[in-house]
Write a protein that holds these residues in place. Structure first.
Motif, PDB file in Angstrom:
ATOM      1  N   ASP A  57      33.006  51.515  54.785  1.00  0.00           N
ATOM      2  CA  ASP A  57      32.185  50.731  55.705  1.00  0.00           C
ATOM      3  C   ASP A  57      31.638  51.689  56.759  1.00  0.00           C
ATOM      4  N   ASN A 103      32.947  51.531  60.186  1.00  0.00           N
ATOM      5  CA  ASN A 103      34.384  51.723  60.413  1.00  0.00           C
ATOM      6  C   ASN A 103      34.892  52.882  59.550  1.00  0.00           C
ATOM      7  N   ASP A 134      29.296  39.726  53.557  1.00  0.00           N
ATOM      8  CA  ASP A 134      29.957  40.886  54.154  1.00  0.00           C
ATOM      9  C   ASP A 134      31.476  40.744  54.097  1.00  0.00           C
ATOM     10  N   LYS A 158      32.457  41.518  50.590  1.00  0.00           N
ATOM     11  CA  LYS A 158      32.394  42.955  50.345  1.00  0.00           C
ATOM     12  C   LYS A 158      33.629  43.659  50.902  1.00  0.00           C
ATOM     13  N   GLN A 159      34.057  43.248  52.081  1.00  0.00           N
ATOM     14  CA  GLN A 159      35.260  43.841  52.668  1.00  0.00           C
ATOM     15  C   GLN A 159      36.468  43.613  51.762  1.00  0.00           C
ATOM     16  N   SER A 160      36.570  42.400  51.230  1.00  0.00           N
ATOM     17  CA  SER A 160      37.692  42.067  50.354  1.00  0.00           C
ATOM     18  C   SER A 160      37.642  42.855  49.047  1.00  0.00           C
ATOM     19  N   LYS A 188      38.455  46.527  49.689  1.00  0.00           N
ATOM     20  CA  LYS A 188      39.887  46.731  49.913  1.00  0.00           C
ATOM     21  C   LYS A 188      40.648  46.710  48.593  1.00  0.00           C
ATOM     22  N   LEU A 210      41.198  51.045  52.934  1.00  0.00           N
ATOM     23  CA  LEU A 210      39.964  51.011  53.713  1.00  0.00           C
ATOM     24  C   LEU A 210      40.214  51.396  55.154  1.00  0.00           C
ATOM     25  N   ASN A 211      41.315  50.905  55.708  1.00  0.00           N
ATOM     26  CA  ASN A 211      41.635  51.182  57.113  1.00  0.00           C
ATOM     27  C   ASN A 211      43.065  51.661  57.248  1.00  0.00           C
TER      28      ASN A 211
END
Length: 204
Positions: free
Chosen positions: A137, A140, A185, A188-190, A193, A203-204
């Protein structure tokens, strides 16, 4: 066969050119100007990749609604060419994308992402590749994990990520489209990950 240390792809409008130029200082990447047409591939299974030895890949993404708006702000004709590169899953005509005021009402009418951002993202996260793909991302970027993925010193990774321009006039004019892309969005994050986790990345 040409070697590529880091293939960098994505839907565009997400700071990708800047990101590629920064990494290009220390790694062999695909062309930031997209002369090799690898920058926005709709799928990692495209036969054009048979001409390259890709060692690693970064799929860069950003906020979908703002990315689409950025194409219309810079050059409305770019939107059509971009959708074609991403796969044109909605089977649109060039006239459908001639302006934001033509495109977003169609999105609201069909209640679907017609820019093919979701189509591309699912193609990549569902595919099996011969090289690891790290989903990043742009809002981030975790430098430590990026350095680990690239197996490099984090001191060579420098990104000046500025707050992206917002488009309140279009957001207020097309609230259903804005909401649809907000939900995309989150999806997409899911998906990112899950895909990173399958490869032992986070991811983080």
């Amino acid at each position: 066969m040409k070697d590529i240390d880091v293939l960098i792809t994505g839907s565009g409008g997400s700071g990708q050119s800047y990101f590629m130029k920064q990494l290009g200082k220390n790694f062999t990447t695909n062309c930031a100007a997209d002369n090799d047409t690898l920058k926005h591939m709709s799928s990692p299974n495209h036969p054009k990749l048979s001409n390259y030895n890709v060692k690693k890949c970064i799929f860069l993404y950003n906020k979908s609604f703002e990315c689409i708006c950025s194409f219309y702000r810079r050059n409305p004709s770019w939107a059509w060419f971009q959708v074609v590169k991403l796969g044109n899953s909605g089977k649109l005509k060039a006239g459908n994308l001639s302006s934001a005021d033509n495109f977003f009402p169609l999105v609201e009418e069909r209640n679907a992402d017609l820019f093919s951002i979701e189509y591309q993202f699912e193609n990549w996260t569902n595919a099996k590749t011969d090289f690891p793909v790290y989903y990043v991302d742009f809002n981030n970027i975790n430098i430590d994990k990026l350095a680990s993925f690239l197996n490099c010193d984090k001191d060579i990774l420098s990104f000046d990520v500025k707050k992206r321009r917002e488009y309140p006039e279009l957001r207020d004019k097309y609230p259903l489209a804005y909401s649809l892309y907000q939900n995309l969005d989150l999806k997409k994050q899911s998906l990112a990950k899950e895909a990173n986790s399958r490869q032992g990345l986070e991811l983080n």
